[in-house]
Design an enzyme around this catalytic site. Structure first.
Site, PDB file in Angstrom:
ATOM      1  N   HIS A  16      10.785 -23.838  32.870  1.00 24.05           N
ATOM      2  CA  HIS A  16      10.165 -22.848  32.001  1.00 24.05           C
ATOM      3  C   HIS A  16      10.473 -21.459  32.554  1.00 24.05           C
ATOM      4  O   HIS A  16       9.600 -20.586  32.598  1.00 24.05           O
ATOM      5  CB  HIS A  16       8.655 -23.087  31.885  1.00 24.05           C
ATOM      6  CG  HIS A  16       8.297 -24.279  31.052  1.00 24.05           C
ATOM      7  ND1 HIS A  16       7.469 -24.226  29.956  1.00 24.05           N
ATOM      8  CD2 HIS A  16       8.693 -25.577  31.136  1.00 24.05           C
ATOM      9  CE1 HIS A  16       7.358 -25.424  29.414  1.00 24.05           C
ATOM     10  NE2 HIS A  16       8.083 -26.269  30.115  1.00 24.05           N
ATOM     11  N   HIS A  41      15.305 -29.188  33.587  1.00 25.23           N
ATOM     12  CA  HIS A  41      14.437 -28.540  32.611  1.00 25.23           C
ATOM     13  C   HIS A  41      13.508 -27.599  33.360  1.00 25.23           C
ATOM     14  O   HIS A  41      12.909 -27.981  34.369  1.00 25.23           O
ATOM     15  CB  HIS A  41      13.620 -29.588  31.857  1.00 25.23           C
ATOM     16  CG  HIS A  41      12.556 -29.001  30.986  1.00 25.23           C
ATOM     17  ND1 HIS A  41      12.798 -27.978  30.092  1.00 25.23           N
ATOM     18  CD2 HIS A  41      11.228 -29.273  30.872  1.00 25.23           C
ATOM     19  CE1 HIS A  41      11.679 -27.664  29.460  1.00 25.23           C
ATOM     20  NE2 HIS A  41      10.709 -28.421  29.921  1.00 25.23           N
ATOM     21  N   TYR A  51      40.104 -19.406  39.678  1.00 26.78           N
ATOM     22  CA  TYR A  51      38.982 -18.873  40.444  1.00 26.78           C
ATOM     23  C   TYR A  51      38.585 -19.907  41.493  1.00 26.78           C
ATOM     24  O   TYR A  51      38.670 -21.101  41.268  1.00 26.78           O
ATOM     25  CB  TYR A  51      37.809 -18.603  39.502  1.00 26.78           C
ATOM     26  CG  TYR A  51      36.571 -18.096  40.187  1.00 26.78           C
ATOM     27  CD1 TYR A  51      36.333 -16.726  40.300  1.00 26.78           C
ATOM     28  CD2 TYR A  51      35.650 -18.976  40.732  1.00 26.78           C
ATOM     29  CE1 TYR A  51      35.194 -16.254  40.944  1.00 26.78           C
ATOM     30  CE2 TYR A  51      34.511 -18.504  41.379  1.00 26.78           C
ATOM     31  CZ  TYR A  51      34.297 -17.145  41.477  1.00 26.78           C
ATOM     32  OH  TYR A  51      33.175 -16.691  42.122  1.00 26.78           O
ATOM     33  N   HIS A  66       9.922 -23.729  22.968  1.00 25.36           N
ATOM     34  CA  HIS A  66       9.686 -24.485  24.184  1.00 25.36           C
ATOM     35  C   HIS A  66      10.391 -23.838  25.395  1.00 25.36           C
ATOM     36  O   HIS A  66       9.771 -23.072  26.126  1.00 25.36           O
ATOM     37  CB  HIS A  66      10.143 -25.930  23.954  1.00 25.36           C
ATOM     38  CG  HIS A  66       9.803 -26.874  25.057  1.00 25.36           C
ATOM     39  ND1 HIS A  66       9.509 -28.196  24.838  1.00 25.36           N
ATOM     40  CD2 HIS A  66       9.733 -26.712  26.387  1.00 25.36           C
ATOM     41  CE1 HIS A  66       9.249 -28.796  25.999  1.00 25.36           C
ATOM     42  NE2 HIS A  66       9.378 -27.910  26.944  1.00 25.36           N
ATOM     43  N   ASP A  99      31.819 -16.493  32.045  1.00 28.45           N
ATOM     44  CA  ASP A  99      32.276 -17.219  33.236  1.00 28.45           C
ATOM     45  C   ASP A  99      31.703 -18.638  33.289  1.00 28.45           C
ATOM     46  O   ASP A  99      32.256 -19.496  33.981  1.00 28.45           O
ATOM     47  CB  ASP A  99      31.833 -16.485  34.516  1.00 28.45           C
ATOM     48  CG  ASP A  99      32.740 -15.313  34.859  1.00 28.45           C
ATOM     49  OD1 ASP A  99      33.913 -15.309  34.441  1.00 28.45           O
ATOM     50  OD2 ASP A  99      32.282 -14.395  35.567  1.00 28.45           O
TER      51      ASP A  99
END
Lengths: 234, 234, 234, 234
Positions: free
Chosen positions: C96, C94, C226, C168, C119
C-alpha cells in the site's frame, strides 16, 4: 497505583514519537483502567526523552488528579469526555500529525477513497463542527470532547476510531493506549493518501459500500479472516 | 569571552541540523549576552560537522568582530539589526527550511489556520515587502533587518517570534538561541500544514480570534496553564 | 520443504519494510518454485519484526496450504491467480505504498512521463477497472487477480511488471520475489515523479515511443547494453 | 592509474546515495584529470554497497575505456560530451532525483524564485529541448550532451552548473566530482522549493536581477564575501 498501565501509556506515548507523528511534546496518549475507572495520561509539556512511567498521571473520571506530582496533559478533559461518551474504548491518542491536521484545518471529512482506509475505518472519518465562542471560552477542552461526541451521534466509535476536530487536529481511540496510537498512524497515512488521490483526480470520492464492507469486515467482527486469530485488529 | 554562550550557540546551530532544517551550511543562529551587549554567532560557511564552540564569533552591537579568528556569518548585520529593534529577544535563527522558504518566495503571509499555529504564534506570520534595488545594493543584510522591523510596526515580536522575508526565507527569534531554533521548527511545521490545508481546501483561512486567543494564552503569559510551570514556552 | 525459497521470500518481505514501502503489515511478497509448482508466501498479519523463514507458508496452485502452521496472507488467492495467468513470473509483491495507492484510488493509469519510468516499464502502467459488486462479494481476492489479467489482455507482463488495482493499490511481479519488490520500489518512485510532474505542468503526458523504446531496450532484452551483463535487470 | 581520482569519484558516487538523491544505481558521477585528459567514472549497474575505488573506470576523451575491467556507466558519452563542450569543469553528476526529474518531465525551466537558488545558480536553470527521433536512435547518450550544450549557447556553465534534460532528468557539474554532487543536492532542493512556491502562489516568478546578482556574487567571483576564503563555493 496502576503501574502496569503507566508502563503501557508511556510506551504508547513513545510510540507516537517513533512513528514520526509528533514534534516536541505535541501529542498525548491515555489508557483507561476498567476496574478502578481511572485513566493514566501523559504529563503536560514534558519532553519524550525524559518521560518515565512514574511521571504518568492518574486521573479520575471527573478529571481530578488521583496520583502524580506533575500536571496532566492540558487535553485531559477531552480524554475524560471521550471515555465517558464512548464506554467501549480503552485508550485515546491526540496528535498534530500534519496530514490529519491539514484535513482538520480544511474543515473537511476524510472520505473512504480506497481499501487502505476501509481496512481500518468503517466509512468517512468525520470532521467536527467548529467550536463556538462560548464553548472555547469556558471548559474548552471538555467541549472538544462534546463536539466529537456530537459528530458520532449516528456513528459507532468502535468501528470509526478516529475524528478530525475542525481547526485543530485528530483524536483517535482503541481497545487500549497502543491501539489508539496505531489508529493515529493509520489516520495519518490515509489522510496523506486521500490528499494525494485528490491531487491526481480532483473528483475522486468514496469507494462503493460493498467494497468498504468487504475490507472492513474481513478484518473486524465475527466474520474476519485476516490475521492469525479472528477479531484481531491489524 | 562568553564561553558558556558560545556553547549554547553551537548547540543551537547543531540543533538546526538535527531537526532537518538546513542543508550544508544554509542556516545560522546567534545568542545575545545582555551584560556585555554582545552577540555570539556561527562563523560563515563552516560545515556543521567541523564546528566547535571556540569557532563561534563574538560581535558587538555595531556588527564589529570583538573576538574570533573566523569571519562571522554573512547574515550578521541582519541579526544585529533584529537585536537592536527587538530589545526583548535573546536569540535569532535563520534557515532556508523549504516550506517556510516556499511561503516567502510566494510573497505570502502565513495565516493562522489552526491550533498548532495558535499554540506558538499569536496570529498571521507576516511576509515582508521585497527589498528595493537601493536596499539590496548597499547594506543589504542590515536592510533585511530593517524591512523585518517595518513589518512589525504593529506587532509584538515576543508574541510573533517569526517572519518570512519575501523572496528569501524565514527568520525566527526567542528568549535565547535554542528558543529561536524551536520557533524555526514550529514555523516550518505550520508552513507545511498551511500549504497542505490549502491543497485540500483552497478557501481555508484564519481561525476565529477567540480560538487563537484561547490557544496562544493557554501556553503564554500570566494565565498559561500548559506545561509544568506558568510562562514556560512549549 | 522449499527452505531456500522461504529464506528468499522472507528477505523480500523484509525488503519491503527496509525500502519504506509498508506500514505495519500492509504488504506481502511471494515466490514460486517451478519444480513443485508451489508458492511460498508471507503469513497474514504477522509483524515484520517477528517474522522468520519458517513462518513462511507453502501454498499449492489451488491456493491450499501445503505446509505451515500459520494462515497465509489473505491476498494469497490474488497471488495464485497472477502465477496462473502470467506463467513467466517467479515472484509477486503487493504493497500500500502511498503514491501508487494515490494513482489507484484516483482510478488513473500512470503514463510514462520520462526515462526513469521507461528504464523499467514498457509504457503506461495500467489501472484496472473497479471490481463489480458480485466480484467483491464472492471470491474477492481471486477476482482481484482476474481483473488484473483482464487489464493485461494486450500487454506482456514481463515488459510491464506492475499494475494499479483501482480503489486499492499496486501489485508488481518479477523473475523472483526480490525482483518483484524492486519493481514495487520503482513503481512508487515513478508514481511520485508522475504526480509531481503534473503538479508543475498539468498537461504533461507520455514521452514519444522512440524514447521509450530506447530506454526500455537499452536495459532489457537481447540488445541491452546497461549493467555488467546483457539481460540483467537494474 | 589515477588512483587518487578514483577515490574521489567513488566518494562522490557514495555521496549521491548519502544525500538521498538516488535509488538503486540511478546515478553516476565522474571526475576529470587535466594532465592526462582522461575521466574516471562509475561502472554501469553496480550497487553502491559493493562499489570500490578500483571498480571505477578510466575513459579517454573519445569515450574509450583506458583502464578497468567493468563496463563504464551507459551515460559515459554524455559525460564526455560535457567535458568537451565545457572545458572549465572538473566533475559531472547525473541523478534521477525526483523534484529535478519532475521539472524535466514537465519540460519546464526552473526560474530563480528566491535567494536559495540565487546563492548557487546565476539565473533560470534551463530545460533542454526534447531530443528528436534521429538523435535518440543513434548516439543517444552523446546527443544528450549535445542538446545540453545547445541550451548553453548563451550561458556560462561555470555560473550555471546545472541543466534539466527534458523527459529525462538533471545533470550537474562543478570544479570536481564532489562539487558536481553538491550542485545536484542544491538543484533538488531548489526544484522542490520552486514547486512548493508555485503551489502556494501559482503566479510566482523570478526575483529581480539586482537581488540575483547580490546573492550570486556575494558567494562567487572576486567580490565574494561569504565563507572563510574568497572564491570558495558554498
Amino acid at each position: 497505583m496502576l503501574e502496569k498501565l503507566k508502563e503501557e501509556v508511556l510506551e504508547a506515548n513513545l510510540a507516537l514519537h517513533r512513528y514520526g507523528l509528533v514534534v516536541f511534546t505535541w501529542g498525548n496518549v491515555s489508557g483507561r483502567d476498567r476496574d478502578t475507572d481511572k485513566l493514566v495520561i501523559k504529563p503536560s509539556g514534558v519532553s519524550y526523552d525524559e518521560m518515565k512511567a512514574e511521571d504518568m498521571v492518574v486521573v479520575d473520571m471527573d478529571g481530578k488528579v488521583a496520583e502524580g506530582s506533575l500536571r496532566p496533559s492540558s487535553d485531559t478533559p477531552t480524554h475524560v469526555e471521550l471515555y465517558r461518551r464512548f464506554p467501549g474504548i480503552g485508550g485515546v491518542a491526540h496528535t498534530h500529525s500534519p496530514w490529519a491536521v491539514a484535513w482538520a484545518q480544511a474543515g473537511a471529512d476524510l472520505p473512504c477513497m480506497g481499501t487502505t482506509h476501509a481496512d481500518h475505518f468503517n466509512g468517512t472519518v468525520p470532521c467536527t463542527r467548529p467550536l463556538r465562542r462560548a464553548e472555547v471560552e469556558a471548559d474548552y477542552e471538555q467541549n472538544t470532547g462534546t463536539v466529537i461526541a456530537e459528530a458520532f451521534a449516528e456513528l459507532d466509535p468502535l468501528q470509526m476510531p478516529a475524528v478530525l476536530v475542525a481547526q485543530h487536529g485528530p483524536f483517535t481511540w482503541g481497545s487500549d493506549a497502543m491501539d489508539a496510537v496505531i489508529n493515529s498512524v493509520v489516520l495519518e497515512e490515509t489522510a496523506k493518501m486521500g490528499a494525494w488521490t485528490r491531487q491526481i483526480n480532483a473528483a475522486a470520492g468514496s469507494i462503493p459500500q460493498y467494497l468498504l464492507d468487504k475490507h472492513f469486515f474481513r478484518k473486524h467482527g465475527s466474520e474476519a479472516y485476516y490475521g492469525q486469530e479472528a477479531k484481531r485488529r491489524s
